[in-house]
Design a protein around this motif. Structure first.
Motif, PDB file in Angstrom:
ATOM      1  N   ASN A  18       0.816  -1.219   0.000  1.00  0.00           N
ATOM      2  CA  ASN A  18       0.000   0.000   0.000  1.00  0.00           C
ATOM      3  C   ASN A  18       0.851   1.270   0.000  1.00  0.00           C
ATOM      4  OD1 ASN A  18       0.863   0.002   2.619  1.00  0.00           O
ATOM      5  ND2 ASN A  18      -1.110  -0.412   3.543  1.00  0.00           N
ATOM      6  N   PHE A  19       2.063   1.141  -0.490  1.00  0.00           N
ATOM      7  CA  PHE A  19       2.933   2.302  -0.654  1.00  0.00           C
ATOM      8  C   PHE A  19       2.893   2.711  -2.122  1.00  0.00           C
ATOM      9  CE2 PHE A  19       6.950   4.534  -1.230  1.00  0.00           C
ATOM     10  CZ  PHE A  19       6.997   5.343  -0.093  1.00  0.00           C
ATOM     11  N   VAL A  20       2.439   3.898  -2.389  1.00  0.00           N
ATOM     12  CA  VAL A  20       2.329   4.351  -3.782  1.00  0.00           C
ATOM     13  C   VAL A  20       3.673   4.922  -4.237  1.00  0.00           C
ATOM     14  CG1 VAL A  20       1.147   5.910  -5.358  1.00  0.00           C
ATOM     15  CG2 VAL A  20      -0.103   4.872  -3.460  1.00  0.00           C
ATOM     16  N   ASN A  66       9.567   9.332  -4.665  1.00  0.00           N
ATOM     17  CA  ASN A  66      10.073   8.330  -3.726  1.00  0.00           C
ATOM     18  C   ASN A  66      10.574   7.077  -4.429  1.00  0.00           C
ATOM     19  OD1 ASN A  66       7.733   6.984  -4.488  1.00  0.00           O
ATOM     20  ND2 ASN A  66       6.591   7.674  -2.708  1.00  0.00           N
ATOM     21  N   ILE A  68       1.836  13.842   2.557  1.00  0.00           N
ATOM     22  CA  ILE A  68       0.967  12.690   2.306  1.00  0.00           C
ATOM     23  C   ILE A  68       0.067  12.401   3.505  1.00  0.00           C
ATOM     24  CG2 ILE A  68       0.958  10.229   1.719  1.00  0.00           C
ATOM     25  CD1 ILE A  68       3.571  10.811   0.158  1.00  0.00           C
ATOM     26  N   ARG A  69       0.591  12.706   4.682  1.00  0.00           N
ATOM     27  CA  ARG A  69      -0.242  12.521   5.871  1.00  0.00           C
ATOM     28  C   ARG A  69      -1.478  13.422   5.776  1.00  0.00           C
ATOM     29  NH1 ARG A  69       3.368  13.408   9.803  1.00  0.00           N
ATOM     30  NH2 ARG A  69       3.975  11.237   9.901  1.00  0.00           N
ATOM     31  N   GLY A 110       5.859  13.546   6.905  1.00  0.00           N
ATOM     32  CA  GLY A 110       4.673  13.076   6.189  1.00  0.00           C
ATOM     33  C   GLY A 110       4.936  12.602   4.775  1.00  0.00           C
ATOM     34  N   LEU A 111       6.175  12.271   4.447  1.00  0.00           N
ATOM     35  CA  LEU A 111       6.473  11.859   3.072  1.00  0.00           C
ATOM     36  C   LEU A 111       6.661  10.351   2.921  1.00  0.00           C
ATOM     37  CD1 LEU A 111       8.851  14.738   1.908  1.00  0.00           C
ATOM     38  CD2 LEU A 111       6.401  14.503   1.587  1.00  0.00           C
ATOM     39  N   GLY A 112       6.513   9.616   4.014  1.00  0.00           N
ATOM     40  CA  GLY A 112       6.536   8.163   3.877  1.00  0.00           C
ATOM     41  C   GLY A 112       7.800   7.456   4.365  1.00  0.00           C
ATOM     42  N   LYS A 113       8.625   8.137   5.136  1.00  0.00           N
ATOM     43  CA  LYS A 113       9.856   7.485   5.614  1.00  0.00           C
ATOM     44  C   LYS A 113       9.527   6.347   6.579  1.00  0.00           C
ATOM     45  CE  LYS A 113      11.365  11.303   7.387  1.00  0.00           C
ATOM     46  NZ  LYS A 113      10.239  12.196   7.061  1.00  0.00           N
ATOM     47  N   THR A 114       8.673   6.657   7.548  1.00  0.00           N
ATOM     48  CA  THR A 114       8.309   5.638   8.525  1.00  0.00           C
ATOM     49  C   THR A 114       7.628   4.460   7.822  1.00  0.00           C
ATOM     50  OG1 THR A 114       8.114   7.284  10.256  1.00  0.00           O
ATOM     51  CG2 THR A 114       6.909   5.230  10.588  1.00  0.00           C
ATOM     52  N   HIS A 115       6.783   4.788   6.880  1.00  0.00           N
ATOM     53  CA  HIS A 115       6.086   3.737   6.122  1.00  0.00           C
ATOM     54  C   HIS A 115       7.100   2.792   5.464  1.00  0.00           C
ATOM     55  CE1 HIS A 115       2.238   2.821   3.672  1.00  0.00           C
ATOM     56  NE2 HIS A 115       3.091   1.831   3.466  1.00  0.00           N
TER      57      HIS A 115
HETATM   58  P1  ADP Z   1       7.209  10.358   7.600  1.00  0.00           P
HETATM   59  O1  ADP Z   1       7.753   9.268   8.446  1.00  0.00           O
HETATM   60  O2  ADP Z   1       8.053  10.660   6.410  1.00  0.00           O
HETATM   61  O3  ADP Z   1       6.872  11.605   8.363  1.00  0.00           O
HETATM   62  P2  ADP Z   1       4.997   8.552   7.259  1.00  0.00           P
HETATM   63  O4  ADP Z   1       5.704   7.353   6.758  1.00  0.00           O
HETATM   64  O5  ADP Z   1       4.574   8.526   8.685  1.00  0.00           O
HETATM   65  O6  ADP Z   1       5.829   9.874   6.971  1.00  0.00           O
HETATM   66  O7  ADP Z   1       3.733   8.832   6.311  1.00  0.00           O
HETATM   67  C1  ADP Z   1       2.625   9.626   6.689  1.00  0.00           C
HETATM   68  C2  ADP Z   1       1.337   8.971   6.255  1.00  0.00           C
HETATM   69  O8  ADP Z   1       1.268   8.970   4.850  1.00  0.00           O
HETATM   70  C3  ADP Z   1       1.238   7.519   6.671  1.00  0.00           C
HETATM   71  O9  ADP Z   1      -0.088   7.249   6.952  1.00  0.00           O
HETATM   72  C4  ADP Z   1       1.690   6.747   5.459  1.00  0.00           C
HETATM   73  O10 ADP Z   1       1.115   5.467   5.396  1.00  0.00           O
HETATM   74  C5  ADP Z   1       1.203   7.638   4.347  1.00  0.00           C
HETATM   75  N1  ADP Z   1       2.091   7.566   3.182  1.00  0.00           N
HETATM   76  C6  ADP Z   1       3.272   8.182   3.027  1.00  0.00           C
HETATM   77  N2  ADP Z   1       3.824   7.927   1.834  1.00  0.00           N
HETATM   78  C7  ADP Z   1       2.948   7.119   1.203  1.00  0.00           C
HETATM   79  C8  ADP Z   1       2.935   6.508  -0.078  1.00  0.00           C
HETATM   80  N3  ADP Z   1       3.929   6.698  -0.954  1.00  0.00           N
HETATM   81  N4  ADP Z   1       1.887   5.738  -0.383  1.00  0.00           N
HETATM   82  C9  ADP Z   1       0.877   5.559   0.481  1.00  0.00           C
HETATM   83  N5  ADP Z   1       0.807   6.110   1.692  1.00  0.00           N
HETATM   84  C10 ADP Z   1       1.833   6.887   2.068  1.00  0.00           C
END
Ligand code: ADP
Ligand code: MG
Length: 455
Positions: free
Chosen positions: A125-127, A132, A319-320, A160-165
């Motif tokens: 579910n990572f787009v 990225n 993205i958040r 909010g750019l998906g690093k943790t994800h």
């Molecule tokens: P960061 O750690 O960079 O601050 P997160 O990984 O916590 O950001 O992402 C914030 C939210 O956006 C989460 O709910 C995550 O699942 C979602 N998200 C971020 N990047 C993507 C992506 N490429 N595709 C789908 N969901 C994403």
């Protein structure tokens, strides 16, 4: 390495050594490696500006990186042409997430050795989009051979750019492939707190150390939190060294590059930079659209294409926040009738008006932002000439002043070196026309300029 892989790797390294804004980085990420023949790497640039930027600013650096990566003298040839989206080159612009839900999978395999992983953050579910793609590819390749390719991998970028994800996705994928791997996800704050606790309660430090060191894969989030915490850094340094010595994979994420973390010990910074350093960029229009569709689907919100497009054009790059927006629409939808473009626009318009009012954005701010991104100056933008490379930034300036700041045509003409109101009108119409023709370069550029102004 195929030409596109080689090119992506080159760009990743280029971003480490050069200074570019997030907008110009996105432009560069829109280029594509086409073929490598007789030591010439042919690159497709979908727009004149991308080619200019590469030739004028970065050609030498690029050829140097290519030489380092391939051990050969390679020249680049930059051609202006639209990107190919055939899978043989780079895959589609974004990859839609397949439907199988991650939950089923994690229930089937009960990981005994994974600590701290959130099973719902997975690759499926990572787009993936241009912002990225490289980080995603590096993360995936780690799951093929942990500890062997990029070690450490350091991912950084805004919130909010998906690093943790991505970190969790690596952990979940590895757990799925090999439930016996000892995987640990933790934030550096958690590391600091555990250390403090061990010291405070006079616990055996050996236990603390073992818990972080006897691990096959460490996924360390929010590394910036280590800044200024000397004893924790010292401890982390030894942990890190031991993990490296035993061939254990380390992936780190931070909201900024190692060098930019305040009061981070040089030794630690240089360790972090010893592997692959990658930045996550801001999602462009197509990626936002894909994220909006994926999120809406997972929340059971039905969005017509028209609405999804409107949202992608108007959302921020966080993205958040995009996820939050879909939730708002869902809440609204539950209270009212079906989601219509009008209702979404209304919900949206209110927020945007507030933003402009609260931010008090001036024409000067717009002009200097555009001048900076297009590598030109205020006087060039206002000059009477019609130099090819100034036409577009000038039109964009007029467009933003008109559409976002609601300035009058006369006023815009005055601000930009005393131009006639019909010139302004024409410029705005030109940009509108390009947007209608779905010119993705123009769309992403406007989107990025807007978000730089409004964040
Ligand atoms: P960061 O750690 O960079 O601050 P997160 O990984 O916590 O950001 O992402 C914030 C939210 O956006 C989460 O709910 C995550 O699942 C979602 N998200 C971020 N990047 C993507 C992506 N490429 N595709 C789908 N969901 C994403
Ligand atoms: Mg995070």
């Amino acid at each position: 390495m195929n030409p596109q892989e080689l090119w992506q790797r080159t760009l990743a390294e280029l971003f480490i050594v050069v200074n570019e804004t997030s907008l110009t980085k996105q432009w560069l990420l829109q280029s594509q490696g086409l073929e490598l023949q007789n030591n010439v790497l042919k690159i497709a640039c979908p727009h004149f500006y991308i080619r200019e930027l590469l030739i004028k600013k970065h050609k030498d650096a690029i050829e140097e990186i290519l030489q380092r990566l391939t051990q050969e003298k390679i020249k680049v040839e930059l051609v202006i042409q639209p990107l190919k989206t055939s899978t043989t080159i780079a895959g589609p612009l974004f990859d839609q997430a397949p439907k199988n839900t991650p939950v089923e999978r994690t229930e089937a395999v009960k990981p005994l050795n994974a600590l701290g992983l959130n099973p719902s953050l997975v690759f499926e579910n990572f787009v993936v989009g241009s912002c990225n793609r490289i980080a995603h590819a590096a993360a995936l390749s780690i799951t093929e051979a942990p500890g062997q390719i990029y070690n450490p991998l350091f991912i950084f970028g805004g919130t909010g750019l998906g690093k943790t994800h991505l970190l969790h996705a690596i952990g979940n994928e590895l757990t799925f492939k090999n439930p016996n791997l000892r995987i640990r996800y933790f934030t550096s704050e958690k590391f600091v707190n555990s250390l403090v606790e061990a010291i405070r309660f006079k616990k055996d430090l050996r236990e603390f150390r073992a818990s972080f060191r006897l691990v096959d894969v460490s996924l360390v989030d929010d590394v910036q939190f280590l800044g200024g915490k000397d004893s924790s850094q010292e401890e982390f340094y030894h942990t890190f060294n031991e993990l490296q010595a035993s061939g254990s994979q380390v992936v780190l994420a931070s909201d900024r590059a190692p060098k930019e973390i305040n009061q981070l010990d040089d030794r630690l910074a240089s360790r972090f930079m010893g592997g692959l350093l990658l930045q996550m960029g801001l999602p462009d229009f197509e990626t936002r659209l894909a994220i909006i569709k994926t999120k809406a689907e997972s929340l059971d919100v039905i969005l017509e294409d028209e609405i999804a497009n409107f949202l992608a054009q108007n959302t921020s790059e966080n993205i958040r926040e995009i996820g939050g927006l879909i939730q708002k629409i869902k809440a609204y939808h539950l209270l009212n009738q079906p989601v219509t473009l009008q209702s979404v626009q209304k919900l949206f318009g209110k927020e945007r008006e507030e933003q402009v009012k609260n931010k008090n954005i001036t024409p000067d701010a717009v002009i200097s932002l555009i001048a900076q991104n297009f590598n030109t100056s205020l006087s060039e933008l206002c000059a009477k000439n019609r130099k090819k490379e100034i036409v577009l930034p000038r039109q964009l300036t007029m467009y933003i002043l008109r559409k976002e700041l609601n300035l009058g045509l006369e006023e815009i003409g005055q601000t930009l070196g005393g131009r006639d109101h019909s010139t302004v009108l024409h410029a705005v119409a030109r940009i509108e026309q390009k947007l209608k023709q779905n010119n993705s370069f123009i769309r992403t550029t406007i989107q990025n300029l807007k978000s730089s102004l409004f964040v």
